[in-house]
Design a protein around this motif. Structure first.
Motif, PDB file in Angstrom:
ATOM      1  N   GLY A   1      53.074  48.398 -88.182  1.00 37.06           N
ATOM      2  CA  GLY A   1      53.514  49.094 -86.978  1.00 37.06           C
ATOM      3  C   GLY A   1      52.402  49.833 -86.245  1.00 37.06           C
ATOM      4  N   GLY A   2      51.483  50.445 -86.996  1.00 37.87           N
ATOM      5  CA  GLY A   2      50.398  51.213 -86.374  1.00 37.87           C
ATOM      6  C   GLY A   2      49.158  50.400 -86.081  1.00 37.87           C
ATOM      7  N   THR A   3      49.196  49.083 -86.326  1.00 37.38           N
ATOM      8  CA  THR A   3      48.028  48.227 -86.103  1.00 37.38           C
ATOM      9  C   THR A   3      47.934  47.809 -84.646  1.00 37.38           C
ATOM     10  N   VAL A   4      46.746  47.874 -84.083  1.00 37.06           N
ATOM     11  CA  VAL A   4      46.530  47.397 -82.708  1.00 37.06           C
ATOM     12  C   VAL A   4      46.736  45.886 -82.691  1.00 37.06           C
ATOM     13  N   ILE A   5      47.494  45.393 -81.721  1.00 37.87           N
ATOM     14  CA  ILE A   5      47.885  43.984 -81.680  1.00 37.87           C
ATOM     15  C   ILE A   5      46.680  43.059 -81.745  1.00 37.87           C
ATOM     16  N   THR A   6      45.650  43.384 -80.996  1.00 33.65           N
ATOM     17  CA  THR A   6      44.481  42.499 -80.934  1.00 33.65           C
ATOM     18  C   THR A   6      43.660  42.517 -82.213  1.00 33.65           C
ATOM     19  N   GLU A   7      43.894  43.492 -83.085  1.00 31.00           N
ATOM     20  CA  GLU A   7      43.074  43.630 -84.288  1.00 31.00           C
ATOM     21  C   GLU A   7      43.719  43.007 -85.528  1.00 31.00           C
ATOM     22  N   LEU A   8      44.952  42.547 -85.415  1.00 34.55           N
ATOM     23  CA  LEU A   8      45.616  41.930 -86.560  1.00 34.55           C
ATOM     24  C   LEU A   8      44.981  40.555 -86.818  1.00 34.55           C
ATOM     25  N   SER A   9      44.453  40.350 -87.996  1.00 32.66           N
ATOM     26  CA  SER A   9      43.742  39.116 -88.327  1.00 32.66           C
ATOM     27  C   SER A   9      44.538  38.259 -89.305  1.00 32.66           C
ATOM     28  N   ARG A  10      44.111  37.009 -89.426  1.00 29.52           N
ATOM     29  CA  ARG A  10      44.763  36.092 -90.358  1.00 29.52           C
ATOM     30  C   ARG A  10      44.608  36.583 -91.800  1.00 29.52           C
ATOM     31  N   SER A  11      43.461  37.124 -92.124  1.00 27.05           N
ATOM     32  CA  SER A  11      43.253  37.624 -93.491  1.00 27.05           C
ATOM     33  C   SER A  11      44.186  38.793 -93.779  1.00 27.05           C
ATOM     34  N   ASP A  12      44.450  39.640 -92.764  1.00 30.09           N
ATOM     35  CA  ASP A  12      45.401  40.740 -92.945  1.00 30.09           C
ATOM     36  C   ASP A  12      46.787  40.192 -93.276  1.00 30.09           C
ATOM     37  N   VAL A  13      47.209  39.192 -92.493  1.00 31.83           N
ATOM     38  CA  VAL A  13      48.538  38.610 -92.667  1.00 31.83           C
ATOM     39  C   VAL A  13      48.632  37.899 -94.010  1.00 31.83           C
ATOM     40  N   ASP A  14      47.600  37.144 -94.358  1.00 27.32           N
ATOM     41  CA  ASP A  14      47.609  36.389 -95.610  1.00 27.32           C
ATOM     42  C   ASP A  14      47.674  37.329 -96.811  1.00 27.32           C
ATOM     43  N   ARG A  15      46.899  38.386 -96.777  1.00 17.90           N
ATOM     44  CA  ARG A  15      46.885  39.362 -97.874  1.00 17.90           C
ATOM     45  C   ARG A  15      48.253  40.025 -98.019  1.00 17.90           C
ATOM     46  N   TRP A  16      48.837  40.407 -96.897  1.00 19.98           N
ATOM     47  CA  TRP A  16      50.159  41.047 -96.900  1.00 19.98           C
ATOM     48  C   TRP A  16      51.229  40.083 -97.415  1.00 19.98           C
ATOM     49  N   HIS A  17      51.170  38.830 -96.960  1.00 17.72           N
ATOM     50  CA  HIS A  17      52.167  37.835 -97.373  1.00 17.72           C
ATOM     51  C   HIS A  17      52.107  37.589 -98.879  1.00 17.72           C
ATOM     52  N   LYS A  18      50.912  37.534 -99.425  1.00 13.55           N
ATOM     53  CA  LYS A  18      50.757  37.307-100.865  1.00 13.55           C
ATOM     54  C   LYS A  18      51.326  38.465-101.690  1.00 13.55           C
ATOM     55  N   GLN A  19      51.337  39.659-101.128  1.00 16.31           N
ATOM     56  CA  GLN A  19      51.901  40.810-101.834  1.00 16.31           C
ATOM     57  C   GLN A  19      53.416  40.696-101.990  1.00 16.31           C
ATOM     58  N   LEU A  20      54.020  39.812-101.209  1.00 12.22           N
ATOM     59  CA  LEU A  20      55.472  39.636-101.250  1.00 12.22           C
ATOM     60  C   LEU A  20      55.887  38.410-102.058  1.00 12.22           C
ATOM     61  N   ARG A  21      54.994  37.913-102.900  1.00 11.21           N
ATOM     62  CA  ARG A  21      55.260  36.656-103.623  1.00 11.21           C
ATOM     63  C   ARG A  21      56.453  36.751-104.575  1.00 11.21           C
ATOM     64  N   SER A  22      56.813  37.951-104.992  1.00  7.18           N
ATOM     65  CA  SER A  22      57.942  38.084-105.913  1.00  7.18           C
ATOM     66  C   SER A  22      59.277  37.769-105.237  1.00  7.18           C
ATOM     67  N   THR A  23      59.308  37.824-103.909  1.00 13.34           N
ATOM     68  CA  THR A  23      60.508  37.461-103.137  1.00 13.34           C
ATOM     69  C   THR A  23      60.101  36.420-102.104  1.00 13.34           C
ATOM     70  N   PRO A  24      59.844  35.190-102.529  1.00 12.86           N
ATOM     71  CA  PRO A  24      59.279  34.170-101.640  1.00 12.86           C
ATOM     72  C   PRO A  24      60.127  33.852-100.417  1.00 12.86           C
ATOM     73  N   TYR A  25      61.427  33.766-100.608  1.00 11.56           N
ATOM     74  CA  TYR A  25      62.291  33.430 -99.467  1.00 11.56           C
ATOM     75  C   TYR A  25      62.195  34.514 -98.399  1.00 11.56           C
ATOM     76  N   ARG A  26      62.342  35.756 -98.825  1.00  5.34           N
ATOM     77  CA  ARG A  26      62.263  36.878 -97.869  1.00  5.34           C
ATOM     78  C   ARG A  26      60.873  36.962 -97.245  1.00  5.34           C
ATOM     79  N   ALA A  27      59.839  36.741 -98.047  1.00  6.75           N
ATOM     80  CA  ALA A  27      58.469  36.786 -97.531  1.00  6.75           C
ATOM     81  C   ALA A  27      58.279  35.774 -96.409  1.00  6.75           C
ATOM     82  N   ASN A  28      58.817  34.571 -96.587  1.00  4.68           N
ATOM     83  CA  ASN A  28      58.681  33.530 -95.565  1.00  4.68           C
ATOM     84  C   ASN A  28      59.475  33.856 -94.310  1.00  4.68           C
TER      85      ASN A  28
END
Length: 201
Positions: free
Chosen positions: A80-107
């Motif tokens: 929520g507090g991240t500047v739109i232009t500064e959100l990177s693929r590595s940020d998203v990938d790292r965050w998505h991997k943290q949700l691996r315990s709930t794969p359906y919800r993560a996707n």
């Protein structure tokens, strides 16, 4: 300076907006620079507010409920507090991997974030083709069957009886749920059931 899109802004509205922009220039202001600055400093929370205002009302009630929950519980706290232009693929990938315990919800949440990022491009917050959710690998999903335990069935039966007695659920709807539980039939089969189809013997 783009002041509006044809079809969404009437000629009269466009003239008024143009006059306002010209007046700002006459005062020594730079409307385009101000707009670009606002875009480069806008945060994902700003993007969500615009999405919630312009797009959520068009969706089905359950979808709105799901998206609002995904934002409030997962996306908002994470980005929520991240500047739109500064959100990177590595940020998203790292965050998505943290949700691996709930794969359906993560996707599902990743899909919502991707939609927001696509709109960020449409609304000119990010360059075209810069969606950071692209190429982030989704988790594999396995379908599963989940059966209610005896205690859960008892609680459901009690909840149905109480809901009908307090007029929160129609008796016919409660009976349809009971038939689904007892027969294992498909929802559409129960909802389209006709009396002549019943073999009382």
């Amino acid at each position: 300076l783009t002041i509006g899109r044809h079809g969404k802004v009437t000629p009269d509205q466009a003239r008024k907006l143009a006059q306002q922009a010209l007046a700002a220039v006459a005062r020594g202001e730079d409307p385009q620079a101000d707009r670009m600055k606002a875009r480069t400093t806008a945060k994902l929370s700003d993007l969500w507010e615009r999405y919630a205002k312009d797009h959520l009302p068009r969706l089905k009630a359950q979808t709105r409920y799901d998206y609002e929950g995904q934002w409030a519980n997962i996306l908002g706290p994470a980005f929520g507090g991240t500047v739109i232009t500064e959100l990177s693929r590595s940020d998203v990938d790292r965050w998505h991997k943290q949700l691996r315990s709930t794969p359906y919800r993560a996707n599902r949440v990743l899909a919502l974030l991707s939609r927001l990022m696509t709109l960020a491009e449409v609304w000119e917050y990010r360059p075209t083709g810069s969606n950071p959710c692209r190429h982030v690998e989704r988790f594999s999903e396995k379908s599963r069957d989940r059966y209610l335990s005896q205690s859960e069935l008892k609680k459901l039966g009690e909840a149905l009886r109480l809901s009908v007695s307090e007029n929160e659920v129609a008796a016919g709807a409660a009976n349809a749920i009971r038939l689904l539980l007892l027969t294992g039939a498909r929802l559409t089969e129960i909802l389209s059931l006709k009396w002549p189809w019943i073999d009382y013997d």
